[in-house]
Design an enzyme around this catalytic site. Sequence first.
Site, PDB file in Angstrom:
ATOM      1  N   ASP A  81      -0.605  -7.539  27.175  1.00  0.00           N
ATOM      2  CA  ASP A  81      -0.234  -8.109  26.437  1.00  0.00           C
ATOM      3  C   ASP A  81      -1.276  -8.114  24.791  1.00  0.00           C
ATOM      4  O   ASP A  81      -1.477  -7.323  25.176  1.00  0.00           O
ATOM      5  CB  ASP A  81       0.383  -9.829  26.471  1.00  0.00           C
ATOM      6  CG  ASP A  81      -1.213 -10.393  26.626  1.00  0.00           C
ATOM      7  OD1 ASP A  81      -2.017 -10.001  26.977  1.00  0.00           O
ATOM      8  OD2 ASP A  81      -1.148 -11.747  26.590  1.00  0.00           O
ATOM      9  N   TYR A  83      -2.709  -7.869  21.769  1.00  0.00           N
ATOM     10  CA  TYR A  83      -4.439  -8.837  20.679  1.00  0.00           C
ATOM     11  C   TYR A  83      -4.249 -10.135  20.471  1.00  0.00           C
ATOM     12  O   TYR A  83      -2.956 -10.053  19.692  1.00  0.00           O
ATOM     13  CB  TYR A  83      -4.980  -7.667  19.929  1.00  0.00           C
ATOM     14  CG  TYR A  83      -5.642  -6.210  20.889  1.00  0.00           C
ATOM     15  CD1 TYR A  83      -5.884  -6.211  21.840  1.00  0.00           C
ATOM     16  CD2 TYR A  83      -5.418  -5.345  20.216  1.00  0.00           C
ATOM     17  CE1 TYR A  83      -6.750  -5.624  21.953  1.00  0.00           C
ATOM     18  CE2 TYR A  83      -5.512  -3.677  19.777  1.00  0.00           C
ATOM     19  CZ  TYR A  83      -6.027  -4.266  21.212  1.00  0.00           C
ATOM     20  OH  TYR A  83      -6.050  -3.129  22.189  1.00  0.00           O
ATOM     21  N   PHE A  94      -2.635  -0.892  23.407  1.00  0.00           N
ATOM     22  CA  PHE A  94      -4.060  -0.794  23.136  1.00  0.00           C
ATOM     23  C   PHE A  94      -4.422  -0.269  21.362  1.00  0.00           C
ATOM     24  O   PHE A  94      -5.695  -0.519  20.448  1.00  0.00           O
ATOM     25  CB  PHE A  94      -4.858   0.451  23.537  1.00  0.00           C
ATOM     26  CG  PHE A  94      -4.453  -0.212  25.383  1.00  0.00           C
ATOM     27  CD1 PHE A  94      -5.097  -0.619  25.971  1.00  0.00           C
ATOM     28  CD2 PHE A  94      -3.742   0.197  26.168  1.00  0.00           C
ATOM     29  CE1 PHE A  94      -5.850  -1.039  27.184  1.00  0.00           C
ATOM     30  CE2 PHE A  94      -3.524   0.173  27.574  1.00  0.00           C
ATOM     31  CZ  PHE A  94      -5.050  -0.803  27.877  1.00  0.00           C
ATOM     32  N   HIS A 206      -8.155  -1.375  34.345  1.00  0.00           N
ATOM     33  CA  HIS A 206      -8.412  -0.951  32.797  1.00  0.00           C
ATOM     34  C   HIS A 206      -9.965  -1.101  32.302  1.00  0.00           C
ATOM     35  O   HIS A 206     -10.769  -0.860  32.677  1.00  0.00           O
ATOM     36  CB  HIS A 206      -8.032  -2.643  32.386  1.00  0.00           C
ATOM     37  CG  HIS A 206      -7.655  -3.359  31.807  1.00  0.00           C
ATOM     38  ND1 HIS A 206      -8.539  -2.705  30.307  1.00  0.00           N
ATOM     39  CD2 HIS A 206      -6.202  -3.020  30.945  1.00  0.00           C
ATOM     40  CE1 HIS A 206      -7.880  -3.281  29.121  1.00  0.00           C
ATOM     41  NE2 HIS A 206      -6.619  -2.841  29.856  1.00  0.00           N
TER      42      HIS A 206
END
Length: 244
Positions: A81, A83, A94, A206
């Site tokens: 989801d 930031y 990202f 991740h």
Amino acid sequence: MLPATPAPNQLTEPLAEVLARAPADWAPLVQAWLATPDGQGLLQFVAERQAAGALIYPARVLHALELTPLAAVRVVILGQDPYHGAGQAEGLAFSVPVGVKSPPSLRNLQGEISRSLGVPHPPHGHLAGWARQGVLLLNTVLTVEDGQPAAHARHGWEALTDALIEATATDAGAKVYLLWGAHAQAKAALIEAAGAGRHLVRMANHPSPLSARRPPLPFIGCGHFTQVRDFLAAQGTPAIDWSA
């Protein structure tokens, strides 16, 4: 008391108006989802949160779809989801706007590119240059609340983003899917089923500092970007300029 000045990336208009401007090639999927209970429930939920004064990000909810048409998709990078800090999320997984400090996960991502491909990365974390080359930077949940990660998870977005992922996998042409972390990896079966084995699917932890070096699939040293390069070359398509 006058209201505080909205953050530059705050969603202030009704979500329905944002979704009504979906790019033409993605719009049928968005409109079909809006007609479902998931879509209607999500609209109601977001409207209620806005009415309650919640700070919701980003303003450009469909930014990833705007920059990467369906027919142009060659690589898909899935995030979870957006930031959840003011000024950070811009609708691209990202990515952060120029002038905003890159979060640790993004720094690890860019560092892995430099190590594996020997290319520099720009002194910012704005990844629109990737998106314009056919890298779909898609979060599986498209809105979030200030300081509350996953605040909008399981409210309907996942049904839409699953449909978007499935559309890319069904679409003509072999693609690369980079699935980092358990949340993204959960989409592997959907991609494999829709793509009938045509695509290159790569998984790792991740890139967050909490998991990037952990076994069994550490992100650091995963080699995904050299595999993307080699796969695209085998397809006869141009390489991605990751320094863009």
